[in-house]
Motif scaffolding. Structure first.
Motif, mmCIF file in Angstrom:
data_model
loop_
_atom_site.group_PDB
_atom_site.id
_atom_site.type_symbol
_atom_site.label_atom_id
_atom_site.label_comp_id
_atom_site.label_asym_id
_atom_site.label_seq_id
_atom_site.Cartn_x
_atom_site.Cartn_y
_atom_site.Cartn_z
ATOM 1 N N SER A 1 0.832 -1.194 0.000
ATOM 2 C CA SER A 1 0.000 0.000 0.000
ATOM 3 C C SER A 1 0.880 1.263 0.000
ATOM 4 O O SER A 1 0.535 2.268 -0.616
ATOM 5 N N LEU B 1 1.853 1.747 -3.566
ATOM 6 C CA LEU B 1 0.802 2.388 -4.369
ATOM 7 C C LEU B 1 0.794 3.903 -4.158
ATOM 8 O O LEU B 1 0.631 4.673 -5.101
ATOM 9 N N ALA B 2 1.001 4.311 -2.899
ATOM 10 C CA ALA B 2 1.016 5.740 -2.601
ATOM 11 C C ALA B 2 2.199 6.419 -3.284
ATOM 12 O O ALA B 2 2.082 7.529 -3.823
ATOM 13 N N LYS C 1 1.849 6.823 -7.107
ATOM 14 C CA LYS C 1 0.972 7.917 -7.514
ATOM 15 C C LYS C 1 1.739 9.214 -7.753
ATOM 16 O O LYS C 1 1.381 9.993 -8.626
ATOM 17 N N GLN D 1 -7.871 7.978 1.999
ATOM 18 C CA GLN D 1 -6.908 7.643 0.967
ATOM 19 C C GLN D 1 -6.029 6.465 1.401
ATOM 20 O O GLN D 1 -5.830 5.524 0.647
ATOM 21 N N TYR E 1 -5.729 2.711 -0.382
ATOM 22 C CA TYR E 1 -4.498 2.033 -0.817
ATOM 23 C C TYR E 1 -4.417 0.624 -0.235
ATOM 24 O O TYR E 1 -4.016 -0.322 -0.905
ATOM 25 N N GLU F 1 -6.808 -1.665 -2.052
ATOM 26 C CA GLU F 1 -6.303 -2.023 -3.376
ATOM 27 C C GLU F 1 -5.187 -3.060 -3.243
ATOM 28 O O GLU F 1 -5.117 -4.025 -3.999
ATOM 29 N N SER F 2 -4.329 -2.828 -2.246
ATOM 30 C CA SER F 2 -3.225 -3.745 -2.006
ATOM 31 C C SER F 2 -3.739 -5.154 -1.707
ATOM 32 O O SER F 2 -3.204 -6.142 -2.202
#
Lengths: 653, 78
Positions: free
Chosen positions: A105, A108-109, A112, A208, A212, A215-216
């Motif tokens: 996660s 992912l951050a 971005k 937010q 993440y 999604e992870s």
């Protein structure tokens, strides 16, 4: 030269990877965020490659949103907000397979804002759990380049090639929108809103971070049928080690064992160093023609530096054992065990590690305090840390207790000298906590903040890393002895030798008396006599005043200064000559012995409280970014030392 | 099912997180460690005299937090 930023969770193996790639050693720890200052190194392979690459190991983070000062350093570097304004060309995120979901996660951050400027290193794959298909699928789903390694077992060649293949030619500019909470924005040094990156403070931050994570989880589910880690061993161990009763007993046992080892193991080595230094000094003394140069070398440099080097074994043993504990994953648990007590004094369990480090030296302790999230709690920790009995106080304690406290046995088992030592250690620690509480109730008033701590899985510590860590700490210590202590020793020698007295005063007198007269007329002697009236209520004379004054530079210097003052040349705390000389010293006004139990305790108590260490003052200035805090600490601790000595002297008189 | 506060759960019990109340900072810290509503956690230890509670997340990670924080986490028994 291009730059790679090494980012990852605390204890994700970042430091081992840094070592692998740069060949330089970086402390590896399992305690949340012990890697407080970022390390910079060059790739080992730079000498044979066209492309020169620099590696920066940043403090561990869980999230791009910082919650403590060390985490903020990392975020600021990634967002290009750091003070140095250093550009980077690649971010390598170390993904800890033990904490796969949370690491992804973070990936992912990061993705971005830096996009393809990010690559992932899947670490701790010691059992080769991730096969090629899984890695491919993961890379495809997350849209980033991935390499799988085991930093403990691999040699780093593949990783080196991988990073070289993906580093970008141009500096990376973070882009898009970066959301941060209102509270966290204060931790960032400067927010430079540029064209590419919009920094927004808002409450959306929690949603937010959550998004993440979700999604992870989705990604992991698609790659692996099951997201369950092997955590049986940790769970079983925690059943005992985190047990309310057994866990507490184990905690006390392990830290008792550390202190016990420090004193018993270091004994023989310290004796050896001591004898070597004396032999070396004698050898030089006989071979250098008598005169100024001889005096400077033997009485100034060797007596001063030698008195300090003797503590090398203790420092190395302490850091060796602490490194083993940190690697094993126990340090975070120790923070949990102590949190309740700490919170009673307005502190945080995370203050435990800084305090424990303070028993070796206040400097690593002050550095480690950066991991404490709350500013007020951190300040209260820093402000009281120098009360912890550091190893530099030992020579003074050994000299004074050994000379003036009788080695009688009390209640059949307790040795009075050992009890005195214990009392001094206890006094320092106790007042550290009491003063912390006072600060937390007054100037640094505020609620007790959060204590939520990640507990890493237990791991078998690597002996090699612990030895290397102890070696590095030993080297730093010797460097200090070779620079600050050396410089001060030289200055002290000159200040205690010049201006020289008139030859008529010294003519035909024995050497010991000449030295005495020389000191009395020297610069240091005059200063000592000037401040004598201030210290007289504490039972001290001008010679002790000189000793205390010199010890302001570094506490160890007290012992060697006393040696110079009593005209014995090279002495150390075990030296019988100095001990007998101290006992024989008479007070010119009363004709009674100058030193007695009351004076000895007056001096001891002074050393318990006073902040006598220029290196600590320097690091305090660096950490708090002004002279205000160090000067305040110097004043309040000196006042407490004076008050404590006054009470001790008058109680025992 | 009744929701309980996490601070009351005994060692060895597995529970599901219903809701995380409390200040935004605590929430954020928990979220960054990957502790989300709906997750299953097991209490593995409780500190002496009201010390922190340690826990194992169902995904194999371990963490600990003060009872004050735990009181803000509502859970249901499985």
């Amino acid at each position: 030269m291009q730059t790679v930023l090494l980012v990852g969770f605390p204890n994700s193996g970042k430091s081992t990877i840094f070592n692998l790639l740069s060949g330089q050693f970086r402390k590896v720890a399992n305690y949340s965020g012990i890697t407080v200052d970022s390390a910079v190194g060059e790739f080992k392979t730079n000498h044979q490659a066209e492309q020169k690459i620099k590696l920066i190991d940043l403090p561990g983070i869980y999230n791009l949103v910082p919650t403590s000062i060390d985490e903020a350093i990392t975020t600021a570097s990634i967002l290009n907000l750091n003070k140095v304004g250093e550009k980077y060309h690649l971010i390598a995120l170390v993904v800890d397979l033990h904490r796969f979901e949370a690491s992804l996660s973070l990936a992912l951050a990061l993705k971005k804002i830096v996009g393809k400027g990010l690559v992932l290193i899947l670490n701790k794959d010691d059992k080769k759990k991730i096969n090629i298909q899984a890695q491919k699928k993961l890379a495809q789903l997350i849209g980033l380049q991935i390499i799988t390694i085991s930093a403990k077992h691999d040699d780093g060649i593949l990783l080196d090639q991988f990073l070289r293949a993906h580093i970008s030619a141009a500096a990376i500019v973070p882009q898009g929108e970066f959301i941060i909470g209102h509270e966290q924005i204060e931790l960032l040094p400067a927010i430079i809103d540029n064209q590419a990156l919009k920094i927004k403070a808002g409450q959306e931050i929690n949603q937010q971070v959550r998004a993440y994570h979700e999604e992870s989880r989705r990604i992991i589910k698609q790659v692996f049928a099951e997201n369950k880690l092997q955590s049986k061993r940790t769970k079983t161990l925690d059943k005992i080690l985190m047990h309310p009763l057994w866990g507490s007993l184990f905690f006390i046992f392990i830290f008792y064992l550390i202190f016990h080892s420090i004193y018993t193991w270091s004994g023989p080595t310290m004796d050896f160093i001591d004898e070597s230094i004396t032999a070396f000094s004698n050898y030089l003394g006989h071979n250098i023609p008598a005169g100024v140069f001889n005096g400077l070398i033997t009485d100034g440099i060797i007596a001063g530096v030698g008195g300090v080097i003797i503590f090398l074994p203790q420092i190395m043993i302490l850091f060796f054992l602490l490194s083993l504990l940190e690697q094993s994953g126990y340090m975070a648990r120790a923070a949990v065990m102590t949190d309740k007590v700490m919170s009673f004094f307005g502190l945080n369990g995370k203050a435990f590690l800084p305090y424990i480090s303070g028993f070796a030296c206040a400097i690593p302790g002050i550095m480690a305090a950066r991991t404490i999230p709350d500013k007020k709690e951190r300040m209260a920790t820093i402000l009281t840390l120098p009360f912890i009995t550091c190893s530099a106080r030992l020579p003074v304690y050994v000299l004074l207790i050994g000379t003036f406290v009788p080695a009688t046995t009390i209640a059949g088992i307790f040795n009075l000298q050992a009890l005195s030592f214990f009392f001094l250690y206890f006094l320092g620690s106790f007042f550290a906590l009491i003063m912390a509480k006072i600060f937390r109730l007054t100037y640094f008033k505020g609620d007790s903040t959060n204590f939520i701590i990640d507990l890493p899985q237990y791991q078998r510590p690597l002996l090699k890393l612990a030895l290397k860590n102890s070696y590095v700490k030993g080297k730093l210590f010797l460097k200090k002895a070779g620079t600050i202590i050396l410089g001060l020793s030289i200055i002290i020698w000159f200040a205690s030798t010049y201006p020289t007295p008139h030859t008529q005063l010294t003519q035909g007198k024995p050497a010991a008396e000449v030295a005495q007269i020389t000191l009395e007329h020297s610069l240091l002697g005059s200063v000592g006599k000037t401040i004598e009236p201030v210290l007289r209520p504490l039972g001290m004379d001008w010679k002790m005043a000189v000793g205390l004054l010199v010890a302001m530079g570094a506490r160890e210097l007290f012992v060697s200064t006393m040696g110079t003052i009593y005209a014995l040349g090279d002495v150390n705390e075990e030296s019988q000559g100095l001990r007998n000389r101290l006992k024989a010293e008479l007070n010119p006004r009363t004709g009674l012995p100058m030193y007695n139990l009351a004076v000895a305790w007056s001096l001891l108590i002074f050393f318990v409280f006073a902040l006598q260490c220029t290196s600590t003052l320097a690091i305090l200035k660096k950490e708090t970014e002004s002279w205000k805090i160090p000067l305040f600490m110097l004043s309040y601790m000196t006042l407490m030392a004076y008050g404590g000595s006054f009470i001790a002297y008058h109680l025992l008189l | 099912m009744n929701a309980f506060s996490l601070s009351t759960i005994k060692i060895g019990r597995k529970v599901k997180i219903e809701n995380i109340d409390g200040d935004k900072n605590t929430q954020l810290k928990l979220l960054s460690l990957g502790i989300l509503p709906g997750d299953i956690i097991e209490v593995t230890g409780r500190g002496l005299c009201g010390g922190p509670i340690s826990m194992k997340h169902d995904n194999g990670t371990f963490f600990a937090l003060r009872r004050g924080h735990a009181a803000q986490i509502k859970v249901i028994h499985l």
